[in-house]
Structure formats: structure tokens, C-alpha cells
Design a protein around this motif. Structure first.
Motif, PDB file in Angstrom:
ATOM      1  N   GLU A  53       0.851  -1.192   0.000  1.00  5.52           N
ATOM      2  CA  GLU A  53       0.000   0.000   0.000  1.00  5.52           C
ATOM      3  C   GLU A  53       0.888   1.244   0.000  1.00  5.52           C
ATOM      4  O   GLU A  53       1.754   1.388   0.860  1.00  5.52           O
ATOM      5  CB  GLU A  53      -0.902   0.007   1.240  1.00  5.52           C
ATOM      6  N   ARG A  54       0.655   2.112  -0.964  1.00  6.98           N
ATOM      7  CA  ARG A  54       1.454   3.332  -1.054  1.00  6.98           C
ATOM      8  C   ARG A  54       0.546   4.529  -1.314  1.00  6.98           C
ATOM      9  O   ARG A  54      -0.113   4.594  -2.344  1.00  6.98           O
ATOM     10  CB  ARG A  54       2.492   3.203  -2.174  1.00  6.98           C
ATOM     11  N   GLU A  55       0.528   5.455  -0.368  1.00  8.54           N
ATOM     12  CA  GLU A  55      -0.270   6.671  -0.523  1.00  8.54           C
ATOM     13  C   GLU A  55       0.649   7.881  -0.525  1.00  8.54           C
ATOM     14  O   GLU A  55       1.525   8.014   0.336  1.00  8.54           O
ATOM     15  CB  GLU A  55      -1.285   6.821   0.612  1.00  8.54           C
ATOM     16  N   TYR A  56       0.455   8.737  -1.505  1.00 14.99           N
ATOM     17  CA  TYR A  56       1.199   9.991  -1.616  1.00 14.99           C
ATOM     18  C   TYR A  56       0.226  11.151  -1.473  1.00 14.99           C
ATOM     19  O   TYR A  56      -0.945  11.042  -1.839  1.00 14.99           O
ATOM     20  CB  TYR A  56       1.882  10.101  -2.982  1.00 14.99           C
ATOM     21  N   VAL A  57       0.725  12.265  -0.970  1.00 12.20           N
ATOM     22  CA  VAL A  57      -0.057  13.503  -0.958  1.00 12.20           C
ATOM     23  C   VAL A  57       0.603  14.462  -1.950  1.00 12.20           C
ATOM     24  O   VAL A  57       1.834  14.610  -1.966  1.00 12.20           O
ATOM     25  CB  VAL A  57      -0.119  14.123   0.450  1.00 12.20           C
ATOM     26  N   ALA A  58      -0.215  15.095  -2.785  1.00 14.09           N
ATOM     27  CA  ALA A  58       0.308  15.976  -3.826  1.00 14.09           C
ATOM     28  C   ALA A  58      -0.516  17.248  -3.895  1.00 14.09           C
ATOM     29  O   ALA A  58      -1.732  17.230  -3.682  1.00 14.09           O
ATOM     30  CB  ALA A  58       0.274  15.264  -5.179  1.00 14.09           C
TER      31      ALA A  58
ATOM     32  N   ASP B 174     -14.251  14.269  -7.473  1.00 12.75           N
ATOM     33  CA  ASP B 174     -13.788  14.035  -6.105  1.00 12.75           C
ATOM     34  C   ASP B 174     -12.771  12.899  -6.037  1.00 12.75           C
ATOM     35  O   ASP B 174     -11.919  12.868  -5.150  1.00 12.75           O
ATOM     36  CB  ASP B 174     -14.967  13.719  -5.184  1.00 12.75           C
ATOM     37  N   GLU B 175     -12.890  11.945  -6.947  1.00 13.18           N
ATOM     38  CA  GLU B 175     -11.921  10.852  -7.005  1.00 13.18           C
ATOM     39  C   GLU B 175     -11.919  10.277  -8.415  1.00 13.18           C
ATOM     40  O   GLU B 175     -12.835  10.509  -9.198  1.00 13.18           O
ATOM     41  CB  GLU B 175     -12.240   9.770  -5.981  1.00 13.18           C
ATOM     42  N   GLY B 176     -10.867   9.520  -8.725  1.00 17.83           N
ATOM     43  CA  GLY B 176     -10.777   8.953 -10.062  1.00 17.83           C
ATOM     44  C   GLY B 176      -9.562   8.055 -10.198  1.00 17.83           C
ATOM     45  O   GLY B 176      -8.775   7.893  -9.254  1.00 17.83           O
ATOM     46  N   THR B 177      -9.409   7.469 -11.368  1.00 22.60           N
ATOM     47  CA  THR B 177      -8.283   6.578 -11.663  1.00 22.60           C
ATOM     48  C   THR B 177      -7.645   6.996 -12.973  1.00 22.60           C
ATOM     49  O   THR B 177      -8.348   7.275 -13.957  1.00 22.60           O
ATOM     50  CB  THR B 177      -8.756   5.107 -11.757  1.00 22.60           C
ATOM     51  N   ILE B 178      -6.328   7.055 -12.983  1.00 15.67           N
ATOM     52  CA  ILE B 178      -5.579   7.384 -14.195  1.00 15.67           C
ATOM     53  C   ILE B 178      -4.864   6.121 -14.649  1.00 15.67           C
ATOM     54  O   ILE B 178      -4.132   5.498 -13.869  1.00 15.67           O
ATOM     55  CB  ILE B 178      -4.537   8.498 -13.941  1.00 15.67           C
ATOM     56  N   GLU B 179      -5.072   5.733 -15.899  1.00 14.22           N
ATOM     57  CA  GLU B 179      -4.393   4.569 -16.467  1.00 14.22           C
ATOM     58  C   GLU B 179      -3.698   4.983 -17.748  1.00 14.22           C
ATOM     59  O   GLU B 179      -4.223   5.787 -18.516  1.00 14.22           O
ATOM     60  CB  GLU B 179      -5.392   3.445 -16.745  1.00 14.22           C
ATOM     61  N   GLY B 180      -2.538   4.441 -17.992  1.00 15.76           N
ATOM     62  CA  GLY B 180      -1.797   4.761 -19.208  1.00 15.76           C
ATOM     63  C   GLY B 180      -0.375   4.283 -19.095  1.00 15.76           C
ATOM     64  O   GLY B 180       0.277   4.497 -18.073  1.00 15.76           O
ATOM     65  N   ASN B 181       0.106   3.597 -20.127  1.00 11.47           N
ATOM     66  CA  ASN B 181       1.474   3.104 -20.116  1.00 11.47           C
ATOM     67  C   ASN B 181       2.467   4.248 -19.983  1.00 11.47           C
ATOM     68  O   ASN B 181       2.292   5.310 -20.585  1.00 11.47           O
ATOM     69  CB  ASN B 181       1.769   2.326 -21.396  1.00 11.47           C
TER      70      ASN B 181
ATOM     71  N   VAL C  78      -1.074   2.478 -13.103  1.00 10.59           N
ATOM     72  CA  VAL C  78      -2.392   2.825 -12.593  1.00 10.59           C
ATOM     73  C   VAL C  78      -2.239   3.666 -11.332  1.00 10.59           C
ATOM     74  O   VAL C  78      -1.553   3.268 -10.386  1.00 10.59           O
ATOM     75  CB  VAL C  78      -3.232   1.566 -12.273  1.00 10.59           C
ATOM     76  N   THR C  79      -2.881   4.834 -11.310  1.00 10.61           N
ATOM     77  CA  THR C  79      -2.866   5.736 -10.160  1.00 10.61           C
ATOM     78  C   THR C  79      -4.300   6.083  -9.778  1.00 10.61           C
ATOM     79  O   THR C  79      -5.077   6.535 -10.627  1.00 10.61           O
ATOM     80  CB  THR C  79      -2.107   7.044 -10.481  1.00 10.61           C
ATOM     81  N   HIS C  80      -4.664   5.861  -8.522  1.00 10.97           N
ATOM     82  CA  HIS C  80      -5.978   6.262  -8.018  1.00 10.97           C
ATOM     83  C   HIS C  80      -5.808   7.560  -7.219  1.00 10.97           C
ATOM     84  O   HIS C  80      -4.849   7.683  -6.445  1.00 10.97           O
ATOM     85  CB  HIS C  80      -6.558   5.178  -7.107  1.00 10.97           C
ATOM     86  N   TYR C  81      -6.724   8.506  -7.398  1.00 10.85           N
ATOM     87  CA  TYR C  81      -6.588   9.766  -6.664  1.00 10.85           C
ATOM     88  C   TYR C  81      -7.894  10.146  -5.990  1.00 10.85           C
ATOM     89  O   TYR C  81      -8.976   9.722  -6.394  1.00 10.85           O
ATOM     90  CB  TYR C  81      -6.113  10.900  -7.579  1.00 10.85           C
TER      91      TYR C  81
ATOM     92  N   LEU D  40      -5.309  19.951  -3.367  1.00 11.56           N
ATOM     93  CA  LEU D  40      -4.554  18.982  -2.573  1.00 11.56           C
ATOM     94  C   LEU D  40      -5.221  17.624  -2.750  1.00 11.56           C
ATOM     95  O   LEU D  40      -6.429  17.484  -2.523  1.00 11.56           O
ATOM     96  CB  LEU D  40      -4.551  19.389  -1.097  1.00 11.56           C
ATOM     97  N   ILE D  41      -4.447  16.621  -3.191  1.00 10.29           N
ATOM     98  CA  ILE D  41      -5.024  15.301  -3.449  1.00 10.29           C
ATOM     99  C   ILE D  41      -4.196  14.202  -2.790  1.00 10.29           C
ATOM    100  O   ILE D  41      -3.035  14.394  -2.430  1.00 10.29           O
ATOM    101  CB  ILE D  41      -5.142  15.010  -4.962  1.00 10.29           C
ATOM    102  N   SER D  42      -4.838  13.046  -2.629  1.00 13.19           N
ATOM    103  CA  SER D  42      -4.169  11.828  -2.180  1.00 13.19           C
ATOM    104  C   SER D  42      -4.081  10.891  -3.378  1.00 13.19           C
ATOM    105  O   SER D  42      -5.042  10.750  -4.136  1.00 13.19           O
ATOM    106  CB  SER D  42      -4.984  11.175  -1.053  1.00 13.19           C
ATOM    107  N   CYS D  43      -2.926  10.258  -3.565  1.00 17.32           N
ATOM    108  CA  CYS D  43      -2.730   9.321  -4.673  1.00 17.32           C
ATOM    109  C   CYS D  43      -2.362   7.947  -4.137  1.00 17.32           C
ATOM    110  O   CYS D  43      -1.441   7.827  -3.316  1.00 17.32           O
ATOM    111  CB  CYS D  43      -1.618   9.789  -5.605  1.00 17.32           C
ATOM    112  N   GLN D  44      -3.074   6.928  -4.578  1.00 15.76           N
ATOM    113  CA  GLN D  44      -2.757   5.547  -4.235  1.00 15.76           C
ATOM    114  C   GLN D  44      -2.137   4.888  -5.461  1.00 15.76           C
ATOM    115  O   GLN D  44      -2.730   4.871  -6.537  1.00 15.76           O
ATOM    116  CB  GLN D  44      -4.024   4.785  -3.835  1.00 15.76           C
ATOM    117  N   LEU D  45      -0.935   4.354  -5.274  1.00 14.24           N
ATOM    118  CA  LEU D  45      -0.245   3.705  -6.386  1.00 14.24           C
ATOM    119  C   LEU D  45      -0.634   2.235  -6.475  1.00 14.24           C
ATOM    120  O   LEU D  45      -0.516   1.495  -5.498  1.00 14.24           O
ATOM    121  CB  LEU D  45       1.268   3.799  -6.214  1.00 14.24           C
TER     122      LEU D  45
END
Length: 346
Positions: free
Chosen positions: A181-186, A195-202, A226-229, A240-245
Motif C-alpha cells: 500500500e502506497r499513498e502519496y499527498v500531492a 472528487d476521485e478517479g483513476t488514471i491509467e496509461g502506459n 495505474v494511479t488512483h486519486y 490537494l489530493i491523495s494518490c494511491q499507487l
């Protein structure tokens, strides 16, 4: 045989310093220009000298500096001495150790510290500090002691370090299997609407700027990422967002967020050091300049790290506070958004 290519006996005493695979889609380009864009601080003269001395190889053959690289070429720079990064002289650099036992340790890396030696960073890295504070750390697949994963120089936050071979193998498999589990704040430019979403892309090296990564739609280019935010707080011109890798590609969060139009605040490599959102007021420009001085790096912090302990099987989670520079920048934006956005028409 092509007069730009010369066969070579690879059993000579040569050491690999750089290795690159030319990505799909690369237009033919002279190898000296190609390597200049890829190797930090390299000059064309140095690269041409290396070529004339027979130190640049493409697909295991020596090439001259006017050789034109093409997609899928494997380019290597080979020299007669080992890379400096292989000569680790222990350095007494303080470490912020969050947790330690006989198997592993957690470090809260400070911004500005390079994780491992590389071109232009041969001293002062986390690896040099680890070599001073710990004996006989296991080597990872890249022959770097203790490192299970890495974060960028100007990213702060949590790293797990393996102290035994068994821990290295166990933890590496968790990261590879995406079970850690890896959470970043950005802090990012612009108002993130969802409010939330997922970014996918090579993710792979940028075709033109080799110091950057880029997102590619072609599934044959790069590696899946894949990055969830999730939005934590909105300040009008920044969010200010949270990102889950889910995966851990080089610059993944930085390049994924830029891809959706929300470049990290003050991320110079990806253009976040420019004013990307806001007004033309002089007062606003001064405010941004002050924020950049308070937080002189990309606004990214590896806040939370979770994994299964290699020995006990226990699920462990660690959390860190945002560094002071990050907190101070957020406070400035919080104050600005409350007092200025209404009168600016937001």
C-alpha cells in the motif's frame, strides 16, 4: 558491413555505465544527439570522444557518433573503469528512522536526498548513508544495498529498507504483485473537478525529452501504470489530493497528473514551476513566487506505506506527517483561497 558499425569482442575489460533501449516510434537520430538528450550533463564533445574511442555500442557492436538510432536498438556506453556508483564510500549522513527491527527498517527520506548513486550524484545519497549506519545489507537486482523501491530526489517520505536477503525477496515480490500500500499527498495545479478517479496509461521515456517520462496509448510502448486519486482540499487554482499507487513506474504520479492536466505544483521537470492557473495580477505572481520559495521542489510526499512483514506475516502500516515546507505552502494557499478568490471572481 555498415561503415558506422564495427564488430567487437565483448570479453574486453569494459564496464557498462549506461544502457538504453530505443522506444517504438523513435525517428532516426544521430546517436550523439540521442545520448545528449538522455544523459544528464553530457556534452556532444564528450559523447563523440567516447564514440571515437570505441565506447559506444548498439546491439553489441561499436558505432561511430554519426550512427542513427532506430526503434528497439539497445544502446550501451561501456568504459574501462567501473561506474562510480559501484564505489560506495560510507558517509555519516543522519537518517530519520521511523521503525527498525532485525529484518527491515522504515526511513522518512528528506527532500533533496538522492536515493542511490547515478550520473552526477556519486556522493551524499541514501545508499551512502545506509552503508555507514548498517553492515552487510542485501543487494537488490540492481546491486544497490537494501533498496526495495525508490522515490525521486525532491520527493519526501517513506521508504522500506531490507536488512536480509529473505526480506529483500519477500518485500520485492509484494511490490511487484501490487499488494503493498502506497499513498502519496500531492498539491497540483488546477481545480480537480472529480472528487476521485483513476488514471491509467502506459509510462515510458518521452520520445523528445529523455529526462521526462510520458503516457502512451499504444499498449506496446512502456509499462502499464495505474494511479488512483482522491481530492483532499480545494484552493481554487490548486488542489490537494491523495494518490494511491497500484503500480510503481518512474515518475508515475508526476507524469500521470500532468497527463490529465494537473501538473504537480513546482515540479520543474514537468513545467509545474510556471504559473499554470490563476490571474495576471502582480499580487498573485508575488504570492506564487513566495510559495515556490517556501516549497522549492515538487509538492509530493510519500505519506503512507503498508506491507506484510516478511518474518511475522503481520500487516504493517506506517504514516508520516507532511514536511514543514509542504505544510507551510498549504497554509499559504488556504489563506489565499479564503481571502482572495471571491474578489477575483472565483
Amino acid at each position: 558491413m555498415n561503415n558506422n558499425v564495427e564488430s567487437i569482442d565483448l570479453e574486453e575489460e569494459l564496464y557498462e555505465h549506461f544502457k538504453f533501449e530505443v522506444p517504438k516510434g523513435q525517428a532516426p537520430l544521430r546517436i550523439d544527439k540521442y545520448l545528449m538528450s538522455l544523459i544528464q550533463n553530457a556534452t556532444r564533445n564528450k559523447i563523440q570522444t567516447a564514440a571515437s574511442e570505441g565506447n559506444i555500442f548498439v546491439n553489441d557492436a561499436i558505432v561511430k557518433s554519426n550512427y542513427k538510432v532506430k526503434a528497439f536498438d539497445v544502446v550501451r556506453v561501456m568504459l574501462t573503469h567501473p561506474p562510480y556508483e559501484n564505489h560506495i564510500i560510507p558517509e555519516n549522513i543522519p537518517l530519520d528512522i521511523v521503525y527498525e527491527d532485525d529484518t527491515l527498517l522504515l526511513i522518512n527520506k528528506q527532500p533533496g536526498m538522492v536515493v542511490h548513486p547515478g550520473h552526477g550524484n556519486y556522493t551524499g545519497t541514501l545508499v551512502h548513508a545506509l552503508a555507514y549506519h548498517f553492515d552487510n545489507l542485501p543487494m537488490n537486482s540492481s546491486e544497490r544495498p537494501g533498496l526495495v523501491h525508490r522515490i525521486d530526489k525532491d520527493t519526501s517520505g517513506l521508504l522500506v529498507i531490507a536488512k536480509t536477503d529473505a526480506a529483500m525477496s519477500h518485500l520485492a515480490k509484494q511490490f511487484e504483485a501490487k499488494s503493498s500500500e502506497r499513498e502519496y499527498v500531492a498539491l497540483v495545479w488546477g481545480n480537480v473537478v472529480a472528487d476521485e478517479g483513476t488514471i491509467e496509461g502506459n509510462v515510458a521515456r518521452h520520445v523528445k525529452d529523455r529526462m521526462q517520462m510520458a503516457v502512451f496509448a499504444d499498449p506496446e510502448i512502456g509499462k502499464p501504470a495505474v494511479t488512483h486519486y482522491k481530492v483532499l482540499e480545494r484552493f481554487g487554482y490548486v488542489t490537494l489530493i491523495s494518490c494511491q499507487l497500484e503500480t510503481g513506474r518512474t515518475h508515475q504520479i508526476r507524469v500521470h497528473l500532468k497527463h490529465i492536466g494537473h501538473t504537480l505544483f513546482n515540479d520543474e521537470r514537468y513545467g509545474g514551476h510556471l504559473i499554470l492557473k490563476g490571474t495576471t495580477f502582480t499580487k498573485y505572481k508575488q504570492f506564487i513566487d513566495n510559495c515556490f520559495k517556501i516549497l522549492p521542489r515538487q509538492a509530493l510526499h510519500a505519506k503512507t506505506l503498508g506491507f506484510v512483514h516478511p518474518t511475522t506475516g503481520e500487516m504493517m502500516r506506517f504514516d508520516t506527517e507532511l514536511p514543514q515546507d509542504f505544510q507551510d505552502c498549504i497554509e499559504k494557499w488556504r489563506g489565499y483561497s479564503k481571502t482572495n478568490l471571491t474578489e477575483e471572481g472565483e
